[in-house]
Motif scaffolding. Structure first.
Motif, PDB file in Angstrom:
ATOM      1  N   ILE A 118       0.858  -1.182   0.000  1.00  0.00           N
ATOM      2  CA  ILE A 118       0.000   0.000   0.000  1.00  0.00           C
ATOM      3  C   ILE A 118       0.898   1.236   0.000  1.00  0.00           C
ATOM      4  O   ILE A 118       1.645   1.477   0.949  1.00  0.00           O
ATOM      5  CB  ILE A 118      -0.936   0.038   1.222  1.00  0.00           C
ATOM      6  CG1 ILE A 118      -1.857  -1.193   1.220  1.00  0.00           C
ATOM      7  CG2 ILE A 118      -1.761   1.327   1.228  1.00  0.00           C
ATOM      8  CD1 ILE A 118      -2.776  -1.262   2.431  1.00  0.00           C
ATOM      9  N   VAL A 159      -2.882  -2.566  -3.030  1.00  0.00           N
ATOM     10  CA  VAL A 159      -4.219  -2.256  -2.533  1.00  0.00           C
ATOM     11  C   VAL A 159      -4.239  -0.775  -2.189  1.00  0.00           C
ATOM     12  O   VAL A 159      -3.223  -0.202  -1.785  1.00  0.00           O
ATOM     13  CB  VAL A 159      -4.562  -3.111  -1.300  1.00  0.00           C
ATOM     14  CG1 VAL A 159      -5.824  -2.606  -0.603  1.00  0.00           C
ATOM     15  CG2 VAL A 159      -4.734  -4.577  -1.695  1.00  0.00           C
ATOM     16  N   GLY A 160      -5.399  -0.160  -2.320  1.00  0.00           N
ATOM     17  CA  GLY A 160      -5.488   1.273  -2.058  1.00  0.00           C
ATOM     18  C   GLY A 160      -5.257   2.047  -3.332  1.00  0.00           C
ATOM     19  O   GLY A 160      -4.645   1.558  -4.285  1.00  0.00           O
ATOM     20  N   THR A 248      -9.710  -4.221  -1.306  1.00  0.00           N
ATOM     21  CA  THR A 248      -9.106  -4.497  -0.006  1.00  0.00           C
ATOM     22  C   THR A 248      -9.532  -5.867   0.491  1.00  0.00           C
ATOM     23  O   THR A 248     -10.731  -6.146   0.633  1.00  0.00           O
ATOM     24  CB  THR A 248      -9.527  -3.438   1.026  1.00  0.00           C
ATOM     25  OG1 THR A 248      -9.168  -2.154   0.528  1.00  0.00           O
ATOM     26  CG2 THR A 248      -8.843  -3.686   2.361  1.00  0.00           C
TER      27      THR A 248
END
Length: 436
Positions: A118, A159-160, A248
């Motif tokens: 992330i 992710v993100g 997520t």
């Protein structure tokens, strides 16, 4: 009041070489103004648009003004605004944090799941800031190995979506997009969006072809560089790199967090070489941290609010990116001078001032103004795109007074080197000037 100004010889159009010669000492501010007036008024600049503002911030005096309230494309002088806003709004000790996580359990050195990254925009994993960018990836791989992981059954994925809009700045020209200076940015970025193959160890040639120009997908290039480091450290990833942005996962466990170099180290890496990608990252980070969205739209609103708080006129700017590569950026000399004045009052001013290129010494001014009174006395930001040149910053006069100046020029047909020469001659005249 007495002053020492530098009279300037005409520019030789045939050779595009700026010739400077010192003549008899001048006698005051009127002579300084005459000297500066004579430069952009030369016939070869008849069709050019010039804006100049020179002030003494200590006394509040305006030494010279020409079209100071008119809008110009600032080119890389936009980085003055971006850097000053970043130091003011984020602070010199601000750091970026990149988090590494796992989606499964580790048993007998096997991670039964994915390795997740992330990012928040760390621009410091680069050759320019770390010596060799791949050494950072090797250190990250060592940290993963230190958590007992030798094999990953899943993929390396991210992710993100800290920077959800375009990887390129608003209005960047198509012709620029294949060049190093127009590499895109994302919340994960490796080596400023570029990764020369010569920096990678010869035995490990995995994905070399991905690193021969600006990355099409900066985040995926980062993950590929990490995967290469894992290979070097004998950690296998069965699923390779997943180039999709994942939703997520329901369950993720943090392995560790990598902390970037602080803002006080980032600003010089932006300003000295005029690095576009760092500027765009700082721009979006301002939007993310102060506006809740890491987008250019959010950043524009926050930076505009800061400019107004500094006393800039509302019609004195139009901001579209953080680097100045966009030809839709517009600022006045008044705006730039106001920013340069206000940042002097910030506790982080020393970081900003020291990050500026120094005439005849370093950065983009390393080879300019050598052997003139401006050498070592001018700390200023350059700017250059087609039909736009700029030079703005600080100059220490012959009697030790610090002046602020902004010189912007747009829309000429003469060689750009002659426009640059005018700015250099004005800066040299100011360095020779005596305020009292």
């Amino acid at each position: 009041m007495r002053a020492l100004a530098v009279a300037v010889a005409p520019i030789a159009l045939s050779s595009c070489v700026t010739v400077m010669r010192t003549v008899n000492p001048a006698s005051g501010r009127a002579e300084l103004r005459h000297t500066i007036d004579s430069l952009p008024s030369q016939p070869e600049f008849r069709n050019a648009h010039w804006g100049v503002l020179i002030v003494n911030p200590r006394t509040g005096d305006t030494l010279y003004s020409k079209n100071a309230g008119k809008l110009f494309m600032p080119a890389a002088n936009m980085k003055i605004i971006t850097s000053a806003a970043a130091l003011t709004l984020l602070g010199p000790d601000y750091t970026y944090k990149t988090t590494f996580l796992k989606t499964g359990e580790v048993r007998d050195s096997l991670l039964d799941g994915d390795l997740i990254v992330i990012g928040r925009g760390d621009p410091t994993v680069s050759d320019n800031m770390r010596g060799v960018a791949t050494t950072v990836m090797d250190d990250l791989a060592d940290s993963i190995r230190a958590h007992g992981i030798r094999q990953v059954t899943g993929s390396i994925a991210r992710v993100g979506n800290a920077f959800p809009d375009s990887i390129h700045g608003y209005g960047w020209e198509w012709d620029d997009l294949g060049e190093y200076y127009a590499a895109g940015v994302d919340e994960l970025i490796f080596n400023e969006g570029m990764a020369p193959t010569t920096l990678r160890p010869p035995p490990d040639t995995v994905r070399d072809s991905l690193y021969s120009g600006p990355a099409r997908d900066p985040a995926t290039a980062y993950l590929n560089a990490l995967n290469d480091a894992l290979v070097r450290k004998h950690i296998s990833v069965d699923g390779g790199v997943n180039d999709s942005l994942l939703s997520t996962p329901i369950k993720m466990d943090t392995l560790f967090t990598f902390v970037s170099l602080p803002m006080r180290k980032i600003i010089p890496a932006l300003m000295k070489p005029s690095q576009n990608q760092i500027a765009e990252i700082l721009f979006k980070t301002i939007g993310l941290e102060r506006g809740g969205m890491g987008t250019s739209d959010s950043a524009r609103k926050i930076v505009a609010q800061q400019l107004l708080a500094w006393g800039v006129q509302p019609d004195g700017f139009a901001i579209r990116d953080g680097s100045g590569l966009s030809r839709h950026d517009l600022v006045t000399p008044e705006t730039i001078v106001k920013v340069l004045d206000k940042i002097q009052q910030d506790t982080a001013f020393a970081v900003f001032y020291d990050a500026m290129p120094i005439a005849g010494i370093d950065g983009t001014l390393k080879d300019r103004m050598k052997g003139t009174p401006a050498q070592g006395s001018v700390h200023a930001k350059t700017g250059s795109i087609a039909e736009a040149r700029s030079l703005s910053g600080y100059v220490t006069t012959a009697d030790g007074e610090r002046l602020i100046f902004s010189i912007l020029s747009n829309n000429w047909t003469t060689p750009g080197s002659e426009v640059t020469g005018v700015a250099d001659q004005i800066a040299a005249a100011l360095a020779s000037y005596r305020t009292h």
